[in-house]
Design an enzyme around this catalytic site. Structure first.
Site, mmCIF file in Angstrom:
data_model
loop_
_atom_site.group_PDB
_atom_site.id
_atom_site.type_symbol
_atom_site.label_atom_id
_atom_site.label_comp_id
_atom_site.label_asym_id
_atom_site.label_seq_id
_atom_site.Cartn_x
_atom_site.Cartn_y
_atom_site.Cartn_z
ATOM 1 C CG ASP A 149 7.149 -25.607 46.714
ATOM 2 O OD1 ASP A 149 8.114 -26.183 46.188
ATOM 3 O OD2 ASP A 149 5.965 -25.927 46.529
ATOM 4 C CE LYS A 150 10.377 -15.851 47.324
ATOM 5 N NZ LYS A 150 10.489 -14.883 46.204
#
Length: 378
Positions: A149-150
């Site tokens: 995930d970012k």
């Protein structure tokens, strides 16, 4: 991979389980337009497990997707290919600083928080673009084989070639790759080592950007967790191991048991924030990775913590060294709740078996006790 007719074949990974076919292209082949996907579907060139497919079909992990070669795209009416802006010196230095280790056909990177793994409509700076800075002399750039995930930091493997990417993708989709995450969570679970077994599905109304527990329609999702240390009832330092690969699995699971990851406003809201100078950034870090290389030799990497995570550990009185004490291959232990469920199921089966025996015995005795009919006189 390419077949005899130059068609490309892909295997659907666990991370793409349940998504629409058009969404799969957006994630994995962003240069292929929706119109082209629709055209391939109408002409029968797009197939899943050998059957004709449509853009709206849902994919399942393990399925084989046949895609026409890139050069099959018609020139007339096609949108111009997006021009990729070359990396500047700072960007090239940035991606090279991420390299933790490298081998003949792989790199291990330490992805910082805040950097997306892949691009999107409003995401122009992402790791996939920066991989141009690791291209070889022939211009061949590394390929992504899994994602973070970012806002999740930590170890991420990229392959130097398509052949290596296929090998590693199989390891990740087959769950033979071992991944250990560290997290700081709010509160402290009463069970210190166990399994979270809760099916997850996309939450309606979120555009597929958020997951939730769905006991009826959700996909099987399992997470092993272990409490490394605790700061009273305020917070805990935990190790997480995803045994399946659903979107946002670790974040959704920890929130579901009442202990959201610190800084995870999406799943924990205000309850995910700690006072006392603790950063509001997400405290989820891919600490360790172990996977077999194409030569069968294990590849292992340990990613250093980002500054905000390290500072929060120190502020809460936790020591990072305590988290690396457990072997990465340590099998998970079932929670008391899971053990109780198995015991109840076993007892239920035993009761059914005894009931069946009584029914059979009762039927035999009734048959034996029934008097035989006397022959009628003529």
């Amino acid at each position: 991979m390419s077949g005899p007719d130059n068609a490309r074949t892909f295997r659907v990974g666990d991370d793409d389980d349940g998504i629409r076919l058009d969404r799969w292209f957006k994630r994995n082949l962003p240069d292929v337009s929706f119109n082209l996907v629709s055209r391939w579907a109408r002409t029968g060139q797009l197939r899943v497990d050998g059957k004709r497919a449509t853009p709206g079909d849902r994919l399942e992990a393990g399925q084989t997707l046949r895609v026409p070669p890139a050069e099959a795209a018609p020139i007339e009416g096609a949108r111009p290919k997006r021009i990729v802006k070359p990396l500047n010196d700072d960007e090239q230095a940035f991606v090279r600083e991420m390299v933790m280790a490298e081998g003949r056909d792989w790199y291990l990177l330490n992805k910082p928080p805040g950097l997306a793994t892949q691009g999107g409509t409003k995401t122009h700076q992402h790791l996939d673009r920066l991989l141009d800075g690791l291209a070889n002399d022939e211009g061949q750039r590394p390929k992504l084989v899994h994602r973070l995930d970012k806002d999740t930091s930590g170890v991420l493997l990229v392959a130097r070639s398509a052949r290596a990417a296929a090998h590693f993708s199989k390891a990740f989709s087959g769950r033979t790759a071992k991944k250990i995450y560290w997290a700081i969570i709010t509160g402290a679970p009463s069970v210190e080592d166990g399994l979270i077994d809760l099916p997850l599905a996309k939450q309606p109304g979120t555009g597929g950007e958020k997951m939730h527990v769905d006991m009826e329609e959700g996909l099987a999702s399992k997470t092993r967790y272990r409490v490394i240390d605790r700061a009273g009832n305020r917070a805990a330092f935990v190790e997480l191991q995803p045994l399946t690969g659903r979107t946002h699995q670790l974040r959704a699971h920890m929130a579901a048991i009442g202990h959201p990851i610190v800084g995870d406003a999406k799943y924990g809201g205000a309850e995910a924030m700690l006072t006392g100078g603790i950063s509001r950034k997400l405290h989820l870090h891919a600490r360790r990775l172990k996977v077999d290389g194409s030569d069968a030799k294990p590849i292992e990497g340990t990613a250093e913590l980002p500054p905000h995570f390290a500072e929060s550990l120190a502020a809460l009185g936790f020591e990072a060294i305590a988290g690396d004490m457990m072997p990465i291959d340590q099998p998970p232990r079932a929670t008391p709740e899971a053990k109780a469920k198995r015991a109840a199921a076993k007892a239920k089966d035993a009761r059914r078996a005894r009931k069946g025996e009584r029914r059979n015995r009762g039927g035999d005795s009734r048959t034996a006790a029934r008097p035989k009919a006397k022959p009628r006189r003529k």
